[in-house]
Motif scaffolding. Sequence first.
Motif, mmCIF file in Angstrom:
data_model
loop_
_atom_site.group_PDB
_atom_site.id
_atom_site.type_symbol
_atom_site.label_atom_id
_atom_site.label_comp_id
_atom_site.label_asym_id
_atom_site.label_seq_id
_atom_site.Cartn_x
_atom_site.Cartn_y
_atom_site.Cartn_z
ATOM 1 N N LYS A 141 -17.345 9.230 -3.937
ATOM 2 C CA LYS A 141 -16.664 8.019 -3.475
ATOM 3 C C LYS A 141 -17.141 6.763 -4.208
ATOM 4 O O LYS A 141 -16.459 5.743 -4.193
ATOM 5 C CB LYS A 141 -16.855 7.846 -1.964
ATOM 6 C CG LYS A 141 -15.998 8.793 -1.119
ATOM 7 C CD LYS A 141 -16.167 8.517 0.353
ATOM 8 C CE LYS A 141 -15.283 9.390 1.207
ATOM 9 N NZ LYS A 141 -13.840 9.093 1.087
ATOM 10 N N PHE A 159 -8.719 -3.129 3.867
ATOM 11 C CA PHE A 159 -8.849 -1.660 3.895
ATOM 12 C C PHE A 159 -8.231 -1.075 5.164
ATOM 13 O O PHE A 159 -7.727 0.046 5.161
ATOM 14 C CB PHE A 159 -10.319 -1.231 3.808
ATOM 15 C CG PHE A 159 -10.996 -1.587 2.504
ATOM 16 C CD1 PHE A 159 -10.275 -1.714 1.332
ATOM 17 C CD2 PHE A 159 -12.373 -1.772 2.458
ATOM 18 C CE1 PHE A 159 -10.905 -2.037 0.134
ATOM 19 C CE2 PHE A 159 -13.013 -2.097 1.270
ATOM 20 C CZ PHE A 159 -12.283 -2.230 0.101
ATOM 21 N N HIS A 166 0.734 3.952 -3.053
ATOM 22 C CA HIS A 166 0.300 5.332 -2.789
ATOM 23 C C HIS A 166 1.416 6.339 -3.061
ATOM 24 O O HIS A 166 1.146 7.468 -3.497
ATOM 25 C CB HIS A 166 -0.205 5.446 -1.345
ATOM 26 C CG HIS A 166 -1.408 4.581 -1.096
ATOM 27 N ND1 HIS A 166 -1.788 4.148 0.149
ATOM 28 C CD2 HIS A 166 -2.322 4.052 -1.958
ATOM 29 C CE1 HIS A 166 -2.867 3.400 0.047
ATOM 30 N NE2 HIS A 166 -3.203 3.322 -1.229
ATOM 31 N N PRO A 197 -3.747 2.859 -6.875
ATOM 32 C CA PRO A 197 -4.399 2.072 -5.833
ATOM 33 C C PRO A 197 -3.806 0.676 -5.676
ATOM 34 O O PRO A 197 -3.242 0.116 -6.618
ATOM 35 C CB PRO A 197 -5.842 1.974 -6.333
ATOM 36 C CG PRO A 197 -5.726 2.023 -7.823
ATOM 37 C CD PRO A 197 -4.547 2.913 -8.116
ATOM 38 N N ASP A 221 -6.959 -0.342 -1.215
ATOM 39 C CA ASP A 221 -7.999 0.568 -1.738
ATOM 40 C C ASP A 221 -9.190 -0.171 -2.312
ATOM 41 O O ASP A 221 -10.323 0.296 -2.218
ATOM 42 C CB ASP A 221 -7.380 1.459 -2.823
ATOM 43 C CG ASP A 221 -6.218 2.268 -2.280
ATOM 44 O OD1 ASP A 221 -6.456 3.173 -1.475
ATOM 45 O OD2 ASP A 221 -5.063 1.954 -2.640
ATOM 46 N N ALA A 232 0.845 -1.208 0.000
ATOM 47 C CA ALA A 232 0.000 0.000 0.000
ATOM 48 C C ALA A 232 0.876 1.252 0.000
ATOM 49 O O ALA A 232 0.604 2.210 -0.730
ATOM 50 C CB ALA A 232 -0.926 -0.005 1.213
ATOM 51 N N ASP A 292 -15.033 -1.347 -3.188
ATOM 52 C CA ASP A 292 -14.190 -0.144 -3.183
ATOM 53 C C ASP A 292 -14.241 0.480 -1.797
ATOM 54 O O ASP A 292 -15.320 0.649 -1.221
ATOM 55 C CB ASP A 292 -14.689 0.844 -4.245
ATOM 56 C CG ASP A 292 -13.836 2.100 -4.328
ATOM 57 O OD1 ASP A 292 -12.705 2.095 -3.798
ATOM 58 O OD2 ASP A 292 -14.291 3.095 -4.920
ATOM 59 N N SER A 293 -13.071 0.816 -1.262
ATOM 60 C CA SER A 293 -13.015 1.451 0.062
ATOM 61 C C SER A 293 -13.539 2.875 0.021
ATOM 62 O O SER A 293 -13.993 3.411 1.030
ATOM 63 C CB SER A 293 -11.559 1.477 0.556
ATOM 64 O OG SER A 293 -10.778 2.327 -0.280
ATOM 65 N N ASN A 352 -11.522 5.249 -0.443
ATOM 66 C CA ASN A 352 -10.425 6.041 0.140
ATOM 67 C C ASN A 352 -9.450 6.597 -0.887
ATOM 68 O O ASN A 352 -8.753 7.572 -0.602
ATOM 69 C CB ASN A 352 -9.631 5.185 1.146
ATOM 70 C CG ASN A 352 -10.477 4.796 2.346
ATOM 71 O OD1 ASN A 352 -11.423 5.484 2.695
ATOM 72 N ND2 ASN A 352 -10.151 3.674 2.969
ATOM 73 N N PHE A 353 -9.370 5.979 -2.072
ATOM 74 C CA PHE A 353 -8.384 6.460 -3.047
ATOM 75 C C PHE A 353 -8.895 7.734 -3.711
ATOM 76 O O PHE A 353 -10.038 7.780 -4.185
ATOM 77 C CB PHE A 353 -8.071 5.394 -4.102
ATOM 78 C CG PHE A 353 -6.881 5.753 -4.943
ATOM 79 C CD1 PHE A 353 -5.601 5.507 -4.495
ATOM 80 C CD2 PHE A 353 -7.041 6.374 -6.178
ATOM 81 C CE1 PHE A 353 -4.484 5.859 -5.253
ATOM 82 C CE2 PHE A 353 -5.948 6.730 -6.948
ATOM 83 C CZ PHE A 353 -4.661 6.472 -6.477
ATOM 84 N N TRP A 408 -9.059 9.707 -6.647
ATOM 85 C CA TRP A 408 -8.828 9.645 -8.098
ATOM 86 C C TRP A 408 -8.539 11.037 -8.663
ATOM 87 O O TRP A 408 -7.717 11.192 -9.563
ATOM 88 C CB TRP A 408 -10.044 9.041 -8.801
ATOM 89 C CG TRP A 408 -10.447 7.710 -8.253
ATOM 90 C CD1 TRP A 408 -11.507 7.441 -7.434
ATOM 91 C CD2 TRP A 408 -9.782 6.451 -8.453
ATOM 92 N NE1 TRP A 408 -11.546 6.106 -7.111
ATOM 93 C CE2 TRP A 408 -10.505 5.471 -7.723
ATOM 94 C CE3 TRP A 408 -8.656 6.057 -9.183
ATOM 95 C CZ2 TRP A 408 -10.130 4.127 -7.697
ATOM 96 C CZ3 TRP A 408 -8.284 4.718 -9.160
ATOM 97 C CH2 TRP A 408 -9.017 3.768 -8.433
#
Length: 426
Positions: free
Chosen positions: A258, A196, A175, A180, A201, A171, A224-225, A227-228, A230
């Motif tokens: 999200k 997660f 990042h 992701p 992600d 991760a 999908d979390s 959290n990423f 985009w």
Amino acid sequence: MEKRKRNLETICIQAGWQPENGEPRVLPIYQSTTFKYSTSEQMGRLFDLEEDGYFYTRLANPTNDAVAAKICELEGGCAAMLTSSGQAANYYAVFNICSAGDHIISAATIYGGTSNLFTVTMKKQGIDVTLADPDASEEEIEKLFRPNTKAVFGETIANPALVVLDIEKFARLAHKHGVPLIVDNTFATPINCRPFEWGADIVTHSTTKYMDGHAMAVGGCIVDSGNFDWEAHAEKFPGLTTPDDSYHGIVYTERFGKKAYITKATAQLMRDLGSIPSPMNAFLLNIGLETLHLRVPRHCENAQKVAEWLDAREDVAWVNYPSLPGNPYHALASKYMPNGSCGVISFGLKGGRAAAAGFMDRLKLAAIVTHVADARTCVLHPASHTHRQLSDEKLVEAGVDPSLIRLSVGIENVEDILADLKQALE
């Protein structure tokens, strides 16, 4: 006041379907391809993604959505979609953010079918993959990133190599390079690991395995979390951050926030490729999910006893099980999966590849099947079956010893499982 988070056991039973007054207590099977509306305008709004609703099961179905919502809550995500198989889930998860000319990095020790998907099929579509040794240092893995790298992929517990992914390490690297981390969490399930919480992600599953638990229905899921960011890397992900001409110029990140990633996967990929589960299969999956929290600990408890028993035998050359003290991945398994890893063990016999076939043919309780991770104990020789397309050299690269026997320990009485192994070995 923040909404109280429910425990996993309660989510397994209660999440997804919330009946209103007079509605069925049990999730219904909406076995219909299509849904009726009173006005043309209303259906038009659905096609333009201007409002939620059902109009065609290829895009959305109430049974499928309820089950996706349950898995989403189990993983702690913000949005999820079901697919017709785990293979479809992994394909969509990557293809949703990649196109011809792009590159991904994947842990080398992954399921043979996924490895083939990435290195053969997606390569034909112009998407390049670099396989990384999951045990390599951050410095070594960092050298694999390119300007066109769009995602990093790995499995929580690799099938069948049983390598435990250092989720935090991967991760961090993903990042740092603005992409992701996608983690296939099939073997651990959210009962034993929630990626997660460690920085992943996107999570995928072959729900065919422990989630279904009864070898009844092939299926997959993407979660999908949310959290990423985009938008922070907009130039890397134009499919999400620039207008989609096939939907009147919608920008997914602007319209759906999200939920942009899952909305795009549904509205574009499912629309065009159509790998949907049948509502009946989703219904069967939901029945499996209701006992996931009961079955997974029993799988782990039985597997621990079997691994220890095999490890003590003279005719067994080696045993690989992440929860065995002394296993190279024991520390990572204890960190990411303190309550147990999975019910799958791999081991080799002193007689090698030939001995493996004879041993498997003599088993009576354990069945030779192209499956893993359900209630019944089953066995497979990957070099002869699931990974048959790989050379011995490629097998070793994927973490699969040519003599490896994959034993999926079920939830029968462990004494009966041990008795079957004993008679087959002797």
